[in-house]
Design a protein around this motif. Structure first.
Motif, PDB file in Angstrom:
ATOM      1  N   LEU A 213       0.788  -1.224   0.000  1.00  0.00           N
ATOM      2  CA  LEU A 213       0.000   0.000   0.000  1.00  0.00           C
ATOM      3  C   LEU A 213       0.824   1.281   0.000  1.00  0.00           C
ATOM      4  O   LEU A 213       0.322   2.337  -0.367  1.00  0.00           O
ATOM      5  CB  LEU A 213      -0.919   0.021   1.225  1.00  0.00           C
ATOM      6  N   GLY A 214       2.057   1.194   0.468  1.00  0.00           N
ATOM      7  CA  GLY A 214       2.876   2.387   0.600  1.00  0.00           C
ATOM      8  C   GLY A 214       2.590   3.160   1.875  1.00  0.00           C
ATOM      9  O   GLY A 214       3.477   3.782   2.438  1.00  0.00           O
ATOM     10  N   ASP A 215       1.346   3.126   2.341  1.00  0.00           N
ATOM     11  CA  ASP A 215       0.919   3.876   3.523  1.00  0.00           C
ATOM     12  C   ASP A 215      -0.061   3.010   4.313  1.00  0.00           C
ATOM     13  O   ASP A 215      -1.158   2.701   3.824  1.00  0.00           O
ATOM     14  CB  ASP A 215       0.254   5.180   3.091  1.00  0.00           C
ATOM     15  N   LEU A 216       0.317   2.630   5.518  1.00  0.00           N
ATOM     16  CA  LEU A 216      -0.553   1.777   6.333  1.00  0.00           C
ATOM     17  C   LEU A 216      -1.862   2.456   6.717  1.00  0.00           C
ATOM     18  O   LEU A 216      -2.835   1.784   7.052  1.00  0.00           O
ATOM     19  CB  LEU A 216       0.190   1.318   7.599  1.00  0.00           C
ATOM     20  N   ASP A 217      -1.909   3.778   6.644  1.00  0.00           N
ATOM     21  CA  ASP A 217      -3.152   4.470   6.951  1.00  0.00           C
ATOM     22  C   ASP A 217      -4.229   4.236   5.890  1.00  0.00           C
ATOM     23  O   ASP A 217      -5.378   4.627   6.090  1.00  0.00           O
ATOM     24  CB  ASP A 217      -2.913   5.964   7.149  1.00  0.00           C
ATOM     25  N   ARG A 218      -3.902   3.566   4.813  1.00  0.00           N
ATOM     26  CA  ARG A 218      -4.908   3.171   3.826  1.00  0.00           C
ATOM     27  C   ARG A 218      -5.756   2.000   4.331  1.00  0.00           C
ATOM     28  O   ARG A 218      -6.794   1.700   3.765  1.00  0.00           O
ATOM     29  CB  ARG A 218      -4.245   2.795   2.495  1.00  0.00           C
ATOM     30  N   ILE A 219      -5.311   1.350   5.400  1.00  0.00           N
ATOM     31  CA  ILE A 219      -6.093   0.271   6.005  1.00  0.00           C
ATOM     32  C   ILE A 219      -7.315   0.884   6.679  1.00  0.00           C
ATOM     33  O   ILE A 219      -7.180   1.771   7.522  1.00  0.00           O
ATOM     34  CB  ILE A 219      -5.256  -0.522   7.031  1.00  0.00           C
ATOM     35  N   THR A 220      -8.490   0.407   6.295  1.00  0.00           N
ATOM     36  CA  THR A 220      -9.714   0.877   6.949  1.00  0.00           C
ATOM     37  C   THR A 220     -10.210  -0.131   7.978  1.00  0.00           C
ATOM     38  O   THR A 220     -10.914   0.250   8.913  1.00  0.00           O
ATOM     39  CB  THR A 220     -10.827   1.172   5.930  1.00  0.00           C
ATOM     40  N   GLN A 221      -9.834  -1.408   7.818  1.00  0.00           N
ATOM     41  CA  GLN A 221     -10.244  -2.436   8.780  1.00  0.00           C
ATOM     42  C   GLN A 221      -9.448  -3.712   8.549  1.00  0.00           C
ATOM     43  O   GLN A 221      -9.278  -4.129   7.415  1.00  0.00           O
ATOM     44  CB  GLN A 221     -11.737  -2.756   8.619  1.00  0.00           C
ATOM     45  N   LEU A 222      -8.965  -4.299   9.609  1.00  0.00           N
ATOM     46  CA  LEU A 222      -8.480  -5.674   9.551  1.00  0.00           C
ATOM     47  C   LEU A 222      -9.722  -6.545   9.640  1.00  0.00           C
ATOM     48  O   LEU A 222     -10.437  -6.519  10.639  1.00  0.00           O
ATOM     49  CB  LEU A 222      -7.528  -5.970  10.710  1.00  0.00           C
ATOM     50  N   MET A 223     -10.004  -7.267   8.575  1.00  0.00           N
ATOM     51  CA  MET A 223     -11.231  -8.049   8.523  1.00  0.00           C
ATOM     52  C   MET A 223     -11.065  -9.435   9.128  1.00  0.00           C
ATOM     53  O   MET A 223     -11.960  -9.938   9.795  1.00  0.00           O
ATOM     54  CB  MET A 223     -11.706  -8.162   7.070  1.00  0.00           C
ATOM     55  N   ARG A 224      -9.908 -10.076   8.888  1.00  0.00           N
ATOM     56  CA  ARG A 224      -9.760 -11.462   9.333  1.00  0.00           C
ATOM     57  C   ARG A 224      -8.290 -11.823   9.495  1.00  0.00           C
ATOM     58  O   ARG A 224      -7.454 -11.445   8.686  1.00  0.00           O
ATOM     59  CB  ARG A 224     -10.388 -12.400   8.322  1.00  0.00           C
ATOM     60  N   LEU A 225      -8.005 -12.569  10.555  1.00  0.00           N
ATOM     61  CA  LEU A 225      -6.731 -13.260  10.724  1.00  0.00           C
ATOM     62  C   LEU A 225      -7.025 -14.750  10.717  1.00  0.00           C
ATOM     63  O   LEU A 225      -7.980 -15.203  11.361  1.00  0.00           O
ATOM     64  CB  LEU A 225      -6.065 -12.914  12.063  1.00  0.00           C
ATOM     65  N   ASN A 226      -6.227 -15.487   9.994  1.00  0.00           N
ATOM     66  CA  ASN A 226      -6.287 -16.949  10.005  1.00  0.00           C
ATOM     67  C   ASN A 226      -4.996 -17.429  10.646  1.00  0.00           C
ATOM     68  O   ASN A 226      -3.919 -17.224  10.091  1.00  0.00           O
ATOM     69  CB  ASN A 226      -6.418 -17.506   8.591  1.00  0.00           C
ATOM     70  N   GLY A 227      -5.107 -18.034  11.819  1.00  0.00           N
ATOM     71  CA  GLY A 227      -3.934 -18.458  12.572  1.00  0.00           C
ATOM     72  C   GLY A 227      -3.798 -19.964  12.598  1.00  0.00           C
ATOM     73  O   GLY A 227      -4.763 -20.679  12.879  1.00  0.00           O
ATOM     74  N   PHE A 228      -2.602 -20.432  12.306  1.00  0.00           N
ATOM     75  CA  PHE A 228      -2.291 -21.856  12.281  1.00  0.00           C
ATOM     76  C   PHE A 228      -1.184 -22.125  13.285  1.00  0.00           C
ATOM     77  O   PHE A 228      -0.149 -21.467  13.272  1.00  0.00           O
ATOM     78  CB  PHE A 228      -1.855 -22.282  10.876  1.00  0.00           C
ATOM     79  N   VAL A 229      -1.414 -23.085  14.147  1.00  0.00           N
ATOM     80  CA  VAL A 229      -0.496 -23.397  15.230  1.00  0.00           C
ATOM     81  C   VAL A 229       0.049 -24.808  15.024  1.00  0.00           C
ATOM     82  O   VAL A 229      -0.724 -25.760  14.889  1.00  0.00           O
ATOM     83  CB  VAL A 229      -1.214 -23.301  16.598  1.00  0.00           C
TER      84      VAL A 229
END
Length: 154
Positions: free
Chosen positions: A83-99
């Motif tokens: 993105l060049g700029d993290l402020d373009r993030i409007t929402q983290l929608m999902r994390l998929n975590g694998f352990v």
């Protein structure tokens, strides 16, 4: 000039690592239709896999939570590259975590909380997300944790 998210990283005394190239036949991110999908990130630190082994056998919970935090920082490094700029993030929608977990290990959510908590700390309300936290019998390079992400972006 650093944006709000990068200022928060600095205030938390955190630095994004260098975004690494894919190690297989895939791309590290796809940016399309207002979404940014980040491929699975391992707990890499200074170019080295920081935490390896199985939870419930080789790795303690606190070390796995630290590994999940490294995955989160690597996710944000990929987002910054995309993105060049993290402020373009409007929402983290999902994390998929694998352990990477031994058969009797059952605290997968506690492991992935390391990444979830850090994302909220860095992104504020934009860091609140849906997620999964699942156990696997193995992960690439014997990593203890792998996490991918989906962001809404402007």
């Amino acid at each position: 000039m650093a944006g709000t998210i990068e200022a928060r990283l600095k205030a938390l005394d955190l630095a994004l690592p260098e975004a690494k190239a894919a190690i297989g036949t895939y791309v590290p991110f796809v940016h399309m239709n207002g979404q940014l999908l980040i491929s699975g990130q391992l707990p890499m630190k200074d170019g080295t896999l920081a935490v390896t082994g199985q939870l419930g056998r080789d790795v303690e919970l606190d070390a796995s939570q630290a590994a999940a935090k490294l995955c989160a920082l690597n996710i944000l490094a990929q987002a910054k590259l995309a993105l060049g700029d993290l402020d373009r993030i409007t929402q983290l929608m999902r994390l998929n975590g694998f352990v990477n977990a031994a058969p009797d290990f059952a605290d997968h959510p506690k492991v992935i909380n390391g990444a979830s908590d850090l994302m909220v700390e860095i992104l504020g309300d934009k860091g609140r997300h849906t997620r999964i936290a699942v156990g696997c019998s193995s992960l690439p390079l014997n990593a203890a944790v792998e996490i991918d992400a989906i962001f809404a972006i402007d």
